[in-house]
Design a protein around this motif. Structure first.
Motif, PDB file in Angstrom:
ATOM      1  N   LEU A 145       1.133  -1.866  -0.382  1.00 29.53           N
ATOM      2  CA  LEU A 145       0.078  -0.154  -0.205  1.00 29.53           C
ATOM      3  C   LEU A 145       0.708   1.473   0.035  1.00 29.53           C
ATOM      4  CD1 LEU A 145      -2.807  -0.805   2.276  1.00 29.53           C
ATOM      5  CD2 LEU A 145      -2.767  -1.333  -0.057  1.00 29.53           C
ATOM      6  N   ASP A 146       1.862   1.168   0.172  1.00 25.40           N
ATOM      7  CA  ASP A 146       3.135   1.906  -0.111  1.00 25.40           C
ATOM      8  C   ASP A 146       4.090   1.913  -1.168  1.00 25.40           C
ATOM      9  OD1 ASP A 146       5.140   3.814  -0.017  1.00 25.40           O
ATOM     10  OD2 ASP A 146       5.629   3.537   2.418  1.00 25.40           O
ATOM     11  N   ARG A 147       2.770   2.770  -1.895  1.00 26.13           N
ATOM     12  CA  ARG A 147       2.781   2.692  -3.241  1.00 26.13           C
ATOM     13  C   ARG A 147       5.063   3.098  -3.936  1.00 26.13           C
ATOM     14  NH1 ARG A 147       0.621   2.737  -7.794  1.00 26.13           N
ATOM     15  NH2 ARG A 147       1.248   3.357  -9.874  1.00 26.13           N
ATOM     16  N   SER A 148       5.615   4.415  -3.496  1.00 24.71           N
ATOM     17  CA  SER A 148       6.902   4.845  -3.604  1.00 24.71           C
ATOM     18  C   SER A 148       7.948   3.413  -2.935  1.00 24.71           C
ATOM     19  CB  SER A 148       7.222   5.748  -2.610  1.00 24.71           C
ATOM     20  OG  SER A 148       8.890   6.083  -2.942  1.00 24.71           O
ATOM     21  N   ARG A 149       8.153   2.546  -1.506  1.00 22.75           N
ATOM     22  CA  ARG A 149       8.629   1.575  -1.219  1.00 22.75           C
ATOM     23  C   ARG A 149       8.457   0.417  -2.460  1.00 22.75           C
ATOM     24  NH1 ARG A 149       7.825  -0.398   4.731  1.00 22.75           N
ATOM     25  NH2 ARG A 149       9.319  -1.425   4.302  1.00 22.75           N
ATOM     26  N   PHE A 150       6.926   0.866  -2.925  1.00 24.03           N
ATOM     27  CA  PHE A 150       6.532  -0.756  -3.052  1.00 24.03           C
ATOM     28  C   PHE A 150       7.113  -1.034  -4.977  1.00 24.03           C
ATOM     29  CE2 PHE A 150       3.776  -3.389  -6.502  1.00 24.03           C
ATOM     30  CZ  PHE A 150       4.097  -4.438  -5.398  1.00 24.03           C
ATOM     31  N   LEU A 151       7.176   0.468  -5.407  1.00 17.19           N
ATOM     32  CA  LEU A 151       7.950   0.616  -6.759  1.00 17.19           C
ATOM     33  C   LEU A 151       9.561   0.320  -6.614  1.00 17.19           C
ATOM     34  CD1 LEU A 151       5.799   3.434  -8.811  1.00 17.19           C
ATOM     35  CD2 LEU A 151       6.222   1.201  -8.886  1.00 17.19           C
ATOM     36  N   LYS A 208       0.997  -5.780 -13.782  1.00 14.31           N
ATOM     37  CA  LYS A 208       0.275  -4.580 -14.271  1.00 14.31           C
ATOM     38  C   LYS A 208      -1.633  -5.246 -14.178  1.00 14.31           C
ATOM     39  CE  LYS A 208       3.270  -5.368 -18.300  1.00 14.31           C
ATOM     40  NZ  LYS A 208       3.063  -5.867 -19.836  1.00 14.31           N
ATOM     41  N   VAL A 209      -1.672  -5.996 -14.375  1.00 12.87           N
ATOM     42  CA  VAL A 209      -3.048  -5.959 -13.103  1.00 12.87           C
ATOM     43  C   VAL A 209      -3.197  -4.912 -11.964  1.00 12.87           C
ATOM     44  CG1 VAL A 209      -4.939  -7.105 -12.348  1.00 12.87           C
ATOM     45  CG2 VAL A 209      -3.453  -7.913 -13.846  1.00 12.87           C
ATOM     46  N   TYR A 210      -2.190  -5.198 -10.827  1.00 10.55           N
ATOM     47  CA  TYR A 210      -2.369  -3.988  -9.761  1.00 10.55           C
ATOM     48  C   TYR A 210      -2.365  -2.778  -9.686  1.00 10.55           C
ATOM     49  CZ  TYR A 210      -0.459  -2.118  -5.524  1.00 10.55           C
ATOM     50  OH  TYR A 210      -0.597  -0.948  -4.872  1.00 10.55           O
ATOM     51  N   PHE A 211      -1.321  -2.288 -11.272  1.00 10.62           N
ATOM     52  CA  PHE A 211      -1.512  -1.080 -11.098  1.00 10.62           C
ATOM     53  C   PHE A 211      -2.353  -0.221 -11.405  1.00 10.62           C
ATOM     54  CE2 PHE A 211       3.641  -2.563 -10.631  1.00 10.62           C
ATOM     55  CZ  PHE A 211       3.470  -1.604  -9.783  1.00 10.62           C
ATOM     56  N   GLN A 212      -2.500  -1.132 -12.525  1.00 10.83           N
ATOM     57  CA  GLN A 212      -4.135  -0.779 -13.384  1.00 10.83           C
ATOM     58  C   GLN A 212      -5.359  -0.441 -11.717  1.00 10.83           C
ATOM     59  OE1 GLN A 212      -4.652  -3.584 -16.247  1.00 10.83           O
ATOM     60  NE2 GLN A 212      -2.957  -2.652 -17.765  1.00 10.83           N
ATOM     61  N   ASP A 213      -5.333  -1.545 -11.343  1.00 13.17           N
ATOM     62  CA  ASP A 213      -6.243  -1.809 -10.074  1.00 13.17           C
ATOM     63  C   ASP A 213      -5.524  -1.908  -8.780  1.00 13.17           C
ATOM     64  OD1 ASP A 213      -7.910  -2.112  -8.517  1.00 13.17           O
ATOM     65  OD2 ASP A 213      -9.587  -3.186  -9.364  1.00 13.17           O
ATOM     66  N   ASN A 214      -5.437  -1.298  -7.696  1.00 12.64           N
ATOM     67  CA  ASN A 214      -4.005  -1.099  -6.781  1.00 12.64           C
ATOM     68  C   ASN A 214      -5.683  -2.359  -5.576  1.00 12.64           C
ATOM     69  OD1 ASN A 214      -3.006   0.325  -7.829  1.00 12.64           O
ATOM     70  ND2 ASN A 214      -3.394   2.245  -6.714  1.00 12.64           N
ATOM     71  N   SER A 215      -6.872  -2.451  -5.616  1.00 12.48           N
ATOM     72  CA  SER A 215      -7.385  -3.228  -5.120  1.00 12.48           C
ATOM     73  C   SER A 215      -7.288  -4.559  -4.638  1.00 12.48           C
ATOM     74  CB  SER A 215      -9.106  -3.089  -4.884  1.00 12.48           C
ATOM     75  OG  SER A 215      -9.680  -3.097  -6.408  1.00 12.48           O
TER      76      SER A 215
END
Length: 260
Positions: A145-151, A208-215
Motif C-alpha cells: 500500500l506504500d506505492r513509493s516503497r513498493f516501486l 500490471k493488473v495491480y498497477f491498473q487496479d490497486n484493490s
C-alpha cells in the motif's frame, strides 16, 4: 526472467512466449495446477521443517515420520502437501489468507540448505540473488500500500533477477565446458530456466493488473510465491545435479586408483 525493469514494475523476459497459470480463485485451489504444486514446494521447504522442530520440542509423537509421510504423499500426488496444510490452517483460522501467510513465512524461515552457497563462485552468487528476491517478495504484503516503497522494491527484484540469470548463464557455460558429452545437463538447465522464466513472466503480469487496479493487491501474492518456489526447485535440481556429477567423478577416480 528479468533482464530489464520499468516504472510499471515489468520484470518479464519477452523472449519467453510460454503461457502462465492464473492464480487460484480461493485459498485451497482445486486440482493439481502448476501453482498449487509450487505452493507445495513452499510448504515442504518452509512450513514442514518448522512443524517438525516444534513437534520435536514438545515431544509430540514421531514428527519426522509425519514429515516423511507428507513428502512421500507429495511425490505420489503433486500438490497434496499444500492442500493438506492449507485445509488445516483454514480450519483453525477461517479468515486467514493462506497464500499471504505462506508468503510472509518465507521471509522469516531459513528454507533450503546452503549447499550451493558452499560451492562458491557463481553458485553462491546465484543463491545470494535468489535469497534477496525471496526476502523482498515476502515483504510485499507489508509494503504493497506504500506505492513509493513498493516501486522501489520491484526495481530491486528486477535487478536481482537479472543478476540471477547472469549467474545461471555462467554456470551453464562452466558445466558445458566441463562435461561436453553430457547433453542431459544442458537440457535440464534449459528446462529449469524456462520454468523460472514462466514464473517471472506471470509475476510481471500480475503486477500490471495491480498497477491498473490497486484493490487487487492480493492477486500478486500467488505469483510471488510461485516465483520463490521456482527458485527453490531450481536450486534443488542444480544441487542434485552437482552431487551426481561429483559422485560419478569420485567413482571414476577410485576406479583409476585401483587400476593404477
Amino acid at each position: 526472467m528479468a533482464s530489464s525493469h520499468s516504472s510499471s514494475g515489468d520484470v518479464r523476459d519477452t523472449r519467453d512466449q510460454q503461457g502462465s497459470h492464473p492464480p487460484p480463485t480461493s485459498n485451497t485451489a482445486a486440482g493439481n495446477s502448476q501453482e498449487v504444486i509450487a505452493f507445495s514446494t513452499i510448504v515442504l521447504n518452509y512450513v514442514l521443517p518448522q512443524v517438525v522442530k516444534d513437534l520435536e520440542a514438545q515431544d509430540v509423537g514421531p514428527a519426522q515420520a509425519f514429515a516423511d509421510s507428507l513428502r512421500k504423499a507429495e511425490a505420489e500426488v503433486p500438490g497434496i502437501a499444500f492442500q493438506i496444510v492449507s485445509s488445516i490452517l483454514e480450519s483453525q483460522s477461517p479468515k486467514l489468507n493462506v497464500i499471504e501467510h505462506l508468503l510472509k513465512l518465507t521471509g522469516s524461515s531459513a528454507g533450503p540448505d546452503s549447499y550451493l552457497e558452499s560451492q562458491g563462485g557463481y553458485y553462491a552468487e546465484l543463491e545470494q540473488h535468489a535469497h534477496e528476491v525471496k526476502k523482498i517478495l515476502s515483504s510485499l504484503p507489508e509494503i504493497v500500500l506504500d506505492r513509493s516503497r513498493f516501486l522501489d522494491n520491484i526495481k530491486k527484484i528486477a535487478l536481482h533477477l537479472k543478476n540471477y540469470l547472469a549467474a545461471l548463464v555462467h554456470i551453464a557455460k562452466e558445466l558445458e565446458q566441463k562435461y561436453p558429452q553430457n547433453t542431459a545437463i544442458q537440457r535440464s538447465l534449459q528446462y529449469r530456466r524456462q520454468e523460472f522464466s514462466r514464473a517471472s513472466r506471470h509475476f510481471s503480469e500480475q503486477l500490471k493488473v495491480y498497477f491498473q487496479d490497486n484493490s487487487k493487491a492480493q492477486n500478486i501474492y500467488p505469483s510471488a510465491l510461485a516465483l520463490i518456489a521456482s527458485n527453490i526447485q531450481f536450486s534443488h535440481k542444480l544441487k542434485d545435479m552437482l552431487l551426481q556429477l561429483n559422485g560419478v567423478n569420485a567413482s571414476r577416480a577410485t576406479s583409476r586408483g585401483r587400476d593404477g
